[in-house]
Write a protein that holds these residues in place. Structure first.
Motif, PDB file in Angstrom:
ATOM      1  N   VAL A  35       9.246  -8.718   8.445  1.00 38.80           N
ATOM      2  CA  VAL A  35       8.796  -8.994   7.086  1.00 38.80           C
ATOM      3  C   VAL A  35       9.198  -7.803   6.231  1.00 38.80           C
ATOM      4  CG1 VAL A  35       6.710  -9.215   5.661  1.00 38.80           C
ATOM      5  CG2 VAL A  35       6.884 -10.431   7.848  1.00 38.80           C
ATOM      6  N   VAL A  36       9.616  -8.038   4.984  1.00 38.01           N
ATOM      7  CA  VAL A  36      10.015  -6.916   4.127  1.00 38.01           C
ATOM      8  C   VAL A  36       9.642  -7.200   2.678  1.00 38.01           C
ATOM      9  CG1 VAL A  36      12.394  -7.821   3.926  1.00 38.01           C
ATOM     10  CG2 VAL A  36      11.919  -5.418   3.388  1.00 38.01           C
ATOM     11  N   THR A  37       9.135  -6.166   2.010  1.00 37.52           N
ATOM     12  CA  THR A  37       8.775  -6.270   0.599  1.00 37.52           C
ATOM     13  C   THR A  37       8.993  -4.928  -0.061  1.00 37.52           C
ATOM     14  OG1 THR A  37       7.012  -6.897  -0.939  1.00 37.52           O
ATOM     15  CG2 THR A  37       6.353  -5.675   1.022  1.00 37.52           C
TER      16      THR A  37
ATOM     17  N   ASP B  45       1.192  -6.669   0.360  1.00 35.52           N
ATOM     18  CA  ASP B  45       2.149  -7.784   0.376  1.00 35.52           C
ATOM     19  C   ASP B  45       2.493  -8.193   1.804  1.00 35.52           C
ATOM     20  OD1 ASP B  45       2.498  -8.347  -2.360  1.00 35.52           O
ATOM     21  OD2 ASP B  45       3.889  -6.674  -2.596  1.00 35.52           O
ATOM     22  N   VAL B  46       2.640  -7.210   2.678  1.00 36.70           N
ATOM     23  CA  VAL B  46       2.920  -7.511   4.086  1.00 36.70           C
ATOM     24  C   VAL B  46       1.718  -8.227   4.708  1.00 36.70           C
ATOM     25  CG1 VAL B  46       3.242  -6.441   6.352  1.00 36.70           C
ATOM     26  CG2 VAL B  46       4.650  -5.709   4.409  1.00 36.70           C
TER      27      VAL B  46
ATOM     28  N   ALA C 158      -0.386 -10.042   3.233  1.00 31.79           N
ATOM     29  CA  ALA C 158      -0.496 -11.381   2.639  1.00 31.79           C
ATOM     30  C   ALA C 158       0.433 -12.392   3.303  1.00 31.79           C
ATOM     31  CB  ALA C 158      -0.214 -11.318   1.136  1.00 31.79           C
ATOM     32  N   MET C 159       1.389 -11.927   4.099  1.00 29.25           N
ATOM     33  CA  MET C 159       2.202 -12.841   4.911  1.00 29.25           C
ATOM     34  C   MET C 159       1.546 -13.102   6.270  1.00 29.25           C
ATOM     35  SD  MET C 159       4.680 -13.401   2.831  1.00 29.25           S
ATOM     36  CE  MET C 159       6.097 -14.140   3.688  1.00 29.25           C
TER      37      MET C 159
ATOM     38  N   HIS D 103       8.089  -2.729   5.922  1.00 30.56           N
ATOM     39  CA  HIS D 103       8.431  -3.762   6.902  1.00 30.56           C
ATOM     40  C   HIS D 103       7.211  -4.109   7.742  1.00 30.56           C
ATOM     41  CE1 HIS D 103      12.029  -1.248   6.124  1.00 30.56           C
ATOM     42  NE2 HIS D 103      12.517  -2.432   5.845  1.00 30.56           N
TER      43      HIS D 103
END
Lengths: 339, 339
Positions: A44-46, A77-78, A80-81, A137
């Motif tokens: 995951v990446v933001t 944000d991570v 939230a995934m 990440h």
């Protein structure tokens, strides 16, 4: 000592020891790039950027605050995934007269906020204003990511974290009703909880993976205000999200004293309204808004979540957020981009 | 139309269609975070920032140039690990009076430079100067990363890409001996090759994985000048790196006409010296410097590489770069950080 008194190598030599390298990192900082493990074959990446004079003021926020906040807004944000953060990279633009201590404080703030998600790389540059860009990440541990688009009619809406605290802190500072302390890392703070919530927000990071495990159908980070972000979830999922104002009453009530302080300081007598606006439209609390099938709520929501509404089939072809079944008549949040 | 005339959503709606989403992307832009595949259970990651007035001037560089260059400098770092880029995230800070066209040109430049490594997320913010921070991820396809620290005495030193072209372009612009054209994407360009090399550098990206497959023992991206970066490889590996000036003569000779143009424009009669300095110390060409076991060179170096020196046991406890066996007496490169 100022940044201009050191070259890049000497500055990095002061920063690196403050940034431990985590277990899942095969190659840490110092080469052309880092190598990070991604056990389930995905990551995951933001990314988010903080700009001096836009997202923070140096007279309010110390380096530690800015580092902490830059990390948290990405970590949320991570989460939230439904993922756990593993690593981050950071680019830092700074004026030549910035104290070196401010930069090392920033590194400490990043490290303290991030826990096991260590800094694996970065870039430094001169510039007229401080700009901190962080990329985080995360690891889904084999789970499907929880998107914004999965809410279904009949689901419940739940929230984890605080609402309005960061906006209250911002207004307390702006109105002069409160002042920040020096924000030194590790120092006992005399900040009010709301000023602290604005300068060093705490996100319910563990609630993200917990929601995923419990079967959350949709989730997002509430960074731009509850109504605005709930509206995003509604549109992405093609549903109406109906928030129950009664469920938010506790938050509004708790904020009324701070709202009165601001009302007095600004000679603007709308304390109760302001508290309600903070809760419904205040940004940067970095709580998590999620939807769950009703049977999950019947069994008990994951730790940290409480019911705040429910999901309905859209009344027309414009899916939207509602408040007690009505289109809300309050400011709907914050656009980071407009000047 | 200026950036201030659009809100963030409207601006993103103009950018996203310019950024195709690649095959290895499970979740692209638009959610809290992206999800990218990492087939071998690891990913490579690097970040670099470009700051207006520091790394580029808007009167020289169009948005397309800046996007292209921001991508290439990161892609070269990924290649220098022996990896292929898979995805990137971008944060963009911009003044409110920036033309929207400049921003969409930047997106086109990013996309054109990156090929299959697509943009999977980003963040936009206002600010007084343009700042572009790019983070690129790469895939090692199961190979070990090629670090800076693996060179061994007896290895050969090889270079892929150009040397001095970007520095020549910068000096041609600075001296007034050349002017940039409008830099419109896709337009036929009247730029000299050196000005083009400065504004839109081309890195030998395929040479990175090729070097890894051929057995490179160490590798890095030459971004701060050949001598400076070779010195980094030498120190990381604990060896002396001896560069053969004769092997670089072709590059120096090719640059002499440009150096003469600068000498004439600046009334400073050291054309040949300047060409040599560009080759040895010019930054931002983003070639790859690698070391290989001698038997690899005997069989034939991978495509794009040519011999430029060899690796020796360090003469003392200070591993260093040498030029024809001697400590070089030229400026050793560029410190991005000092004002």
């Amino acid at each position: 000592m100022r940044v201009r008194d050191l070259d890049e190598t000497a500055l990095l030599a002061r920063i690196f020891p403050l940034l431990p390298v985590g277990e899942g990192v095969d190659v840490g900082p110092g080469d052309d790039a880092a190598v990070v493990r991604a056990a389930d074959g995905r990551f995951v990446v933001t990314t988010d950027v903080l700009v001096e004079g836009r997202h923070f003021r140096r007279e309010w926020s110390g380096g530690y605050d800015v580092g902490y906040r830059a990390a948290v807004q990405n970590l949320a944000d991570v989460a939230a995934m439904g993922a756990r953060a593993t690593s981050m990279v950071v680019s830092l633009v700074m004026p030549a007269d910035l104290p070196v201590q401010w930069v090392t404080d920033l590194a400490r703030g990043l490290a303290d906020a991030s826990g096991p998600a260590t800094v694996v790389g970065g870039d430094l540059s001169g510039g007229d204003a401080v700009v901190v860009s962080v990329t985080v990440h995360g690891d889904l541990a084999g789970r499907a990511p929880v998107l914004r688009s999965g809410a279904r009619p009949g689901d419940v809406v739940a929230h984890a974290g605080v609402l309005g605290a960061s906006a209250a802190g911002f207004d307390l500072l702006t109105s002069g009703a409160a002042t920040p302390d020096d924000g030194a890392p590790g120092a006992a703070t005399s900040r009010t909880p709301y000023v602290a919530a604005y300068l060093r927000p705490e996100a319910p990071l563990e609630a993200g993976p917990a929601a995923a495990l419990a079967g959350a159908t949709a989730m997002l980070d509430v960074s731009d205000g509850l109504l605005r972000d709930a509206g995003r979830l509604a549109r992405a999922s093609g549903v109406d999200v109906d928030l129950a104002e009664g469920a938010l009453m506790r938050d509004v009530t708790a904020l009324v004293p701070a709202a009165v302080e601001v009302a007095v300081a600004t000679e603007d007598p709308d304390g109760a309204d302001r508290a309600r606006t903070w809760v419904l439209s205040g940004g940067e609390d970095h709580g998590l808004l999620a939807t769950f099938p009703a049977e999950v709520a019947d069994r008990g929501l994951p730790n940290g979540f409480r019911l705040v509404g429910d999901v309905r089939a859209p009344a027309d072809d414009a899916p939207r957020v509602l408040l007690n079944g009505e289109v809300p008549h309050v400011a709907t949040g914050w656009d980071h981009f407009r000047p």
